[in-house]
Write an enzyme that holds these catalytic residues in place. Structure first.
Site, PDB file in Angstrom:
ATOM      1  N   SER A 124     -45.296  58.285   7.176  1.00  0.00           N
ATOM      2  CA  SER A 124     -44.920  58.570   5.778  1.00  0.00           C
ATOM      3  C   SER A 124     -45.462  57.480   4.849  1.00  0.00           C
ATOM      4  CB  SER A 124     -43.410  58.754   5.620  1.00  0.00           C
ATOM      5  OG  SER A 124     -42.728  57.543   5.813  1.00  0.00           O
ATOM      6  N   ASN A 125     -45.572  56.262   5.327  1.00  0.00           N
ATOM      7  CA  ASN A 125     -46.194  55.214   4.505  1.00  0.00           C
ATOM      8  C   ASN A 125     -47.687  55.476   4.310  1.00  0.00           C
ATOM      9  OD1 ASN A 125     -44.372  52.944   3.601  1.00  0.00           O
ATOM     10  ND2 ASN A 125     -43.744  53.132   5.745  1.00  0.00           N
TER      11      ASN A 125
ATOM     12  N   ASN B 263     -49.055  44.053   6.563  1.00  0.00           N
ATOM     13  CA  ASN B 263     -48.060  44.825   7.325  1.00  0.00           C
ATOM     14  C   ASN B 263     -46.878  45.136   6.428  1.00  0.00           C
ATOM     15  OD1 ASN B 263     -46.646  45.897   9.651  1.00  0.00           O
ATOM     16  ND2 ASN B 263     -45.460  44.003   9.694  1.00  0.00           N
TER      17      ASN B 263
ATOM     18  N   HIS C 103     -42.839  45.848   6.642  1.00  0.00           N
ATOM     19  CA  HIS C 103     -41.724  45.664   7.570  1.00  0.00           C
ATOM     20  C   HIS C 103     -40.430  46.099   6.875  1.00  0.00           C
ATOM     21  CE1 HIS C 103     -39.676  43.922  11.018  1.00  0.00           C
ATOM     22  NE2 HIS C 103     -38.758  43.493  10.158  1.00  0.00           N
TER      23      HIS C 103
ATOM     24  N   ASP D 249     -44.604  38.742  12.225  1.00  0.00           N
ATOM     25  CA  ASP D 249     -43.742  38.933  11.035  1.00  0.00           C
ATOM     26  C   ASP D 249     -43.528  37.655  10.219  1.00  0.00           C
ATOM     27  OD1 ASP D 249     -43.392  41.637  11.521  1.00  0.00           O
ATOM     28  OD2 ASP D 249     -41.477  41.402  12.545  1.00  0.00           O
TER      29      ASP D 249
HETATM   30  C1  GAR Z   1     -41.403  51.995   8.499  1.00  0.00           C
HETATM   31  O1  GAR Z   1     -40.048  51.832   8.150  1.00  0.00           O
HETATM   32  C2  GAR Z   1     -42.058  50.641   8.699  1.00  0.00           C
HETATM   33  O2  GAR Z   1     -41.582  49.642   7.838  1.00  0.00           O
HETATM   34  C3  GAR Z   1     -41.650  50.343  10.116  1.00  0.00           C
HETATM   35  O3  GAR Z   1     -41.805  51.570  10.799  1.00  0.00           O
HETATM   36  C4  GAR Z   1     -41.530  52.635   9.883  1.00  0.00           C
HETATM   37  C5  GAR Z   1     -42.682  53.619   9.949  1.00  0.00           C
HETATM   38  O4  GAR Z   1     -42.431  54.756   9.166  1.00  0.00           O
HETATM   39  N1  GAR Z   1     -42.456  49.290  10.671  1.00  0.00           N
HETATM   40  C6  GAR Z   1     -41.982  48.378  11.510  1.00  0.00           C
HETATM   41  O5  GAR Z   1     -40.839  48.374  11.921  1.00  0.00           O
HETATM   42  C7  GAR Z   1     -42.987  47.315  11.948  1.00  0.00           C
HETATM   43  N2  GAR Z   1     -42.327  46.164  12.464  1.00  0.00           N
HETATM   44  P1  GAR Z   1     -43.585  55.775   8.796  1.00  0.00           P
HETATM   45  O6  GAR Z   1     -44.340  56.072  10.110  1.00  0.00           O
HETATM   46  O7  GAR Z   1     -42.877  56.991   8.278  1.00  0.00           O
HETATM   47  O8  GAR Z   1     -44.481  55.129   7.791  1.00  0.00           O
END
Ligand code: GAR
Length: 211
Positions: A28-29, A122, A124, A165
């Site tokens: 989604s990002n 990244n 987070h 991180d």
């Molecule tokens: C997001 O919340 C991102 O911040 C997290 O995974 C999710 C992915 O969502 N990332 C981490 O935890 C990395 N340490 P998405 O696939 O819908 O973008």
């Protein structure tokens, strides 16, 4: 007159930086970046998606939007060096200017961090330095935040360094937590903020690049 417009559009396109997005799941990002580009809020080319997970929905999003994809997992290589060589080859072929880790749940090899120093971001899902580091990813972050009865959380965009991180923070957005919020409620609130923050930070960060 028309000729002039065409030429200026083409030269502007050439100045745009090439983004490669890494995603392991829903993406989604990644979608928020595709949308920001099409809305003109993010001036960049998304030239490719890299995923370690062949069933990631992010891959479908790439297909729908005509974005090339590489599926590559460190598990398929005898050594991290072999894996890095393959990754670097693609990143070079795609003329990558900036790598964006958007829900990418594998470690980026040191070789890649060295070649793309200050060129890997990244996102987070916490207010780093809180709830960062090994073991803190996705829902695990939100579960820990709720368990500790925090009253706020949020998301962070940072540069990727060898220390997980811990790279310099480029931007953060906060959300408030109510007593009744579950980890899933918090995840939803934070994700909404992520979708705004990520493209905004990238847009600002790209301004610091020399052409
Ligand atoms: C997001 O919340 C991102 O911040 C997290 O995974 C999710 C992915 O969502 N990332 C981490 O935890 C990395 N340490 P998405 O696939 O819908 O973008």
């Amino acid at each position: 007159m028309y000729l002039h417009v065409t030429i200026s559009a083409t030269s502007n396109q050439l100045l745009l930086k090439n983004l490669v997005v890494f995603a392991s799941g829903s993406g989604s990002n990644f979608q928020s970046l595709i949308d920001a580009v099409s809305e003109g809020k993010l001036e960049a080319n998304i030239v490719g998606l890299i995923s370690n997970n062949e069933s990631a929905y992010a891959i479908e999003r790439a297909d729908i939007n005509g974005i090339q994809t590489l599926i590559i997992s460190p598990n398929d290589f005898d050594s991290e060096t072999d894996y890095s060589i393959e990754l670097l080859k693609t990143l070079k072929d795609w003329e990558t200017d900036l790598i964006v880790l958007a829900g990418y749940l594998r470690k980026i090899p040191t070789e890649i961090i060295e070649v793309y120093r200050n060129r890997i971001l990244n996102i987070h899902p916490s207010l780093l330095p809180k709830y960062g580091g090994k073991g803190f990813y996705g829902s695990k972050v939100h579960e820990a935040v709720i368990k500790n009865k925090e009253i706020e959380s949020g998301c962070t965009v940072h540069l990727v360094t060898e220390e997980y991180d811990k790279g310099p923070i480029l931007g953060q957005a906060k959300v408030q937590i109510t007593e009744t919020d579950s980890p899933a409620d918090l995840a939803k609130k934070v994700l909404e903020k992520e979708h705004q923050l990520l493209s905004e930070v990238i847009q600002e960060y790209l301004k610091t690049f020399k052409n």
